[in-house]
Design an enzyme around this catalytic site. Structure first.
Site, PDB file in Angstrom:
ATOM      1  N   SER A   1       0.866  -1.188   0.000  1.00 38.27           N
ATOM      2  CA  SER A   1       0.000   0.000   0.000  1.00 38.27           C
ATOM      3  C   SER A   1       0.897   1.230   0.000  1.00 38.27           C
ATOM      4  CB  SER A   1      -0.849  -0.005   1.274  1.00 38.27           C
ATOM      5  OG  SER A   1      -1.500   1.245   1.460  1.00 38.27           O
TER       6      SER A   1
ATOM      7  N   TYR B   1      -2.565  -1.225  10.482  1.00 43.63           N
ATOM      8  CA  TYR B   1      -2.404  -1.366   9.031  1.00 43.63           C
ATOM      9  C   TYR B   1      -1.082  -0.761   8.568  1.00 43.63           C
ATOM     10  CZ  TYR B   1      -3.958  -1.125   4.093  1.00 43.63           C
ATOM     11  OH  TYR B   1      -4.081  -1.262   2.718  1.00 43.63           O
TER      12      TYR B   1
HETATM   13  P1  NAD Z   1     -11.207  -6.614  -0.241  1.00 52.35           P
HETATM   14  O1  NAD Z   1     -11.848  -6.467   1.090  1.00 52.35           O
HETATM   15  O2  NAD Z   1     -12.012  -6.294  -1.461  1.00 52.35           O
HETATM   16  O3  NAD Z   1     -10.623  -8.086  -0.407  1.00 52.35           O
HETATM   17  C1  NAD Z   1      -9.839  -8.674   0.594  1.00 52.35           C
HETATM   18  C2  NAD Z   1     -10.000 -10.189   0.527  1.00 52.35           C
HETATM   19  O4  NAD Z   1      -9.142 -10.754   1.534  1.00 52.35           O
HETATM   20  C3  NAD Z   1     -11.447 -10.633   0.841  1.00 52.35           C
HETATM   21  O5  NAD Z   1     -11.917 -11.496  -0.180  1.00 52.35           O
HETATM   22  C4  NAD Z   1     -11.304 -11.352   2.167  1.00 52.35           C
HETATM   23  O6  NAD Z   1     -12.219 -12.440   2.328  1.00 52.35           O
HETATM   24  C5  NAD Z   1      -9.852 -11.834   2.125  1.00 52.35           C
HETATM   25  N1  NAD Z   1      -9.374 -12.113   3.472  1.00 52.35           N
HETATM   26  C6  NAD Z   1      -9.425 -11.296   4.549  1.00 52.35           C
HETATM   27  N2  NAD Z   1      -8.986 -11.928   5.641  1.00 52.35           N
HETATM   28  C7  NAD Z   1      -8.609 -13.178   5.251  1.00 52.35           C
HETATM   29  C8  NAD Z   1      -8.080 -14.309   5.923  1.00 52.35           C
HETATM   30  N3  NAD Z   1      -7.886 -14.296   7.251  1.00 52.35           N
HETATM   31  N4  NAD Z   1      -7.810 -15.402   5.205  1.00 52.35           N
HETATM   32  C9  NAD Z   1      -8.056 -15.454   3.870  1.00 52.35           C
HETATM   33  N5  NAD Z   1      -8.568 -14.426   3.176  1.00 52.35           N
HETATM   34  C10 NAD Z   1      -8.849 -13.305   3.861  1.00 52.35           C
HETATM   35  O7  NAD Z   1      -9.887  -5.708  -0.163  1.00 52.35           O
HETATM   36  P2  NAD Z   1      -8.963  -5.056  -1.291  1.00 52.35           P
HETATM   37  O8  NAD Z   1      -9.202  -3.611  -1.257  1.00 52.35           O
HETATM   38  O9  NAD Z   1      -9.047  -5.787  -2.576  1.00 52.35           O
HETATM   39  O10 NAD Z   1      -7.527  -5.264  -0.612  1.00 52.35           O
HETATM   40  C11 NAD Z   1      -6.614  -6.266  -1.017  1.00 52.35           C
HETATM   41  C12 NAD Z   1      -5.224  -5.871  -0.542  1.00 52.35           C
HETATM   42  O11 NAD Z   1      -4.872  -4.634  -1.142  1.00 52.35           O
HETATM   43  C13 NAD Z   1      -5.104  -5.687   0.976  1.00 52.35           C
HETATM   44  O12 NAD Z   1      -3.877  -6.208   1.429  1.00 52.35           O
HETATM   45  C14 NAD Z   1      -5.138  -4.184   1.111  1.00 52.35           C
HETATM   46  O13 NAD Z   1      -4.474  -3.761   2.272  1.00 52.35           O
HETATM   47  C15 NAD Z   1      -4.412  -3.761  -0.146  1.00 52.35           C
HETATM   48  N6  NAD Z   1      -4.677  -2.396  -0.560  1.00 52.35           N
HETATM   49  C16 NAD Z   1      -5.933  -1.972  -0.817  1.00 52.35           C
HETATM   50  C17 NAD Z   1      -6.137  -0.670  -1.204  1.00 52.35           C
HETATM   51  C18 NAD Z   1      -7.501  -0.128  -1.518  1.00 52.35           C
HETATM   52  O14 NAD Z   1      -7.632   1.096  -1.610  1.00 52.35           O
HETATM   53  N7  NAD Z   1      -8.524  -0.953  -1.692  1.00 52.35           N
HETATM   54  C19 NAD Z   1      -5.059   0.209  -1.337  1.00 52.35           C
HETATM   55  C20 NAD Z   1      -3.778  -0.245  -1.067  1.00 52.35           C
HETATM   56  C21 NAD Z   1      -3.605  -1.564  -0.684  1.00 52.35           C
END
Ligand code: NAD
Length: 248
Positions: free
Chosen positions: A130, A143
């Site tokens: 991130s 986080y």
């Molecule tokens: P999201 O909530 O859409 O998807 C996250 C997925 O992770 C979900 O399907 C959830 O079921 C799964 N998950 C959570 N806990 C789990 C566990 N204990 N075991 C197995 N699976 C698990 O989130 P996203 O926005 O797609 O985020 C994905 C990654 O990208 C994360 O690491 C997040 O920190 C990072 N990220 C997101 C953003 C953003 O703006 N959305 C920005 C930077 C980084």
């Protein structure tokens, strides 16, 4: 006997960025094990249910990829969640869970997959980190700490993997249009005492120089580049994709 096609293990593949990466890698001809706590019916990839906050869950995911595909070339450690809270109220169990999914799971996946990645000859480890691996925001102690930590892990893996042709990179997006961000809009509304409809513009997009959310497919395109032959020289680095956030 190992199959000809390259294979990938993608975590958090049922939603958001992970689903986009699994879809893109599969479209690029890579067999994908789509690991999630709540796997999505109907793909992308082969769904596998695991709780990645546990050692057993991470071990089972790597074992499943090797059993199903016979080889493992790519690990994308992406699963995660967010918790927004002032430090004095930050729940300790949420801290533990954030470290477990955002930092310990990538470590365990790398550890368990390492022999297979080395055998690949062009192993790729990608952490979806991130912009919060590089800079902080208030109310996100767990986080931000975990994301800074995973960048340290990636740098270490890059050094250890160099001789075996394994690269390790940290993708560092700004805000991406996913359910995680939608949940944050609600949480930030409570933390800042603002109505939800003002949070996207005034809080979420405030650090972006370019005032739009990033699309999951844009992050997936960068992951696909890193996985491919042209990505081979990127290792041990953070790759910001943050609409100018960290230029400030
Ligand atoms: P999201 O909530 O859409 O998807 C996250 C997925 O992770 C979900 O399907 C959830 O079921 C799964 N998950 C959570 N806990 C789990 C566990 N204990 N075991 C197995 N699976 C698990 O989130 P996203 O926005 O797609 O985020 C994905 C990654 O990208 C994360 O690491 C997040 O920190 C990072 N990220 C997101 C953003 C953003 O703006 N959305 C920005 C930077 C980084």
């Amino acid at each position: 006997m190992a199959a000809d096609r390259r294979t990938a293990l993608v975590t958090g593949a049922a939603s958001g960025i992970g689903a986009a990466i699994a879809t893109r890698l599969e479209a690029d001809g890579i067999d994908v094990l789509a690991v999630d706590l709540q796997p999505a019916a109907g793909g992308p990839g082969t769904a596998f249910k695991a709780d990645l906050t546990t050692r057993e869950g991470n071990r089972a995911a790597v074992d499943a990829a090797l059993e199903r595909f016979g080889r493992l070339d790519v690990v994308v450690a992406n699963a995660g969640f967010q918790h927004v809270s002032p430090i004095a109220d930050f729940p300790e169990d949420r801290w533990d869970a954030l470290i477990a999914i955002l930092l310990t799971s990538p470590f365990l996946l790398a550890k368990y997959a390492w022999p297979a990645l080395a055998e690949s000859g062009s192993g790729r480890f990608i952490a979806v980190a991130s912009a919060h691996a590089l800079v902080a925001s208030p109310f996100k102690a767990g986080y931000v700490s975990a994301k800074h930590g995973v960048l340290g892990l990636v740098k270490t893996l890059a050094l250890e993997g160099a001789a075996a042709g394994i690269t390790a990179t940290a993708l560092c997006p700004g805000y991406v249009r996913t359910p995680l961000v939608e949940a944050q809009i609600t949480a930030q509304a409570a933390a800042h005492g603002l109505p939800a409809d003002r949070v996207l513009e005034e809080i979420i997009l405030a650090p972006h120089a370019v005032k739009r959310l990033i699309e999951p497919a844009e992050v997936a395109a960068m992951a696909a580049f890193l996985v491919g032959p042209d990505g081979a020289s990127f290792t041990g680095v953070a790759i910001p994709m943050d609409q100018g956030w960290t230029a400030r």
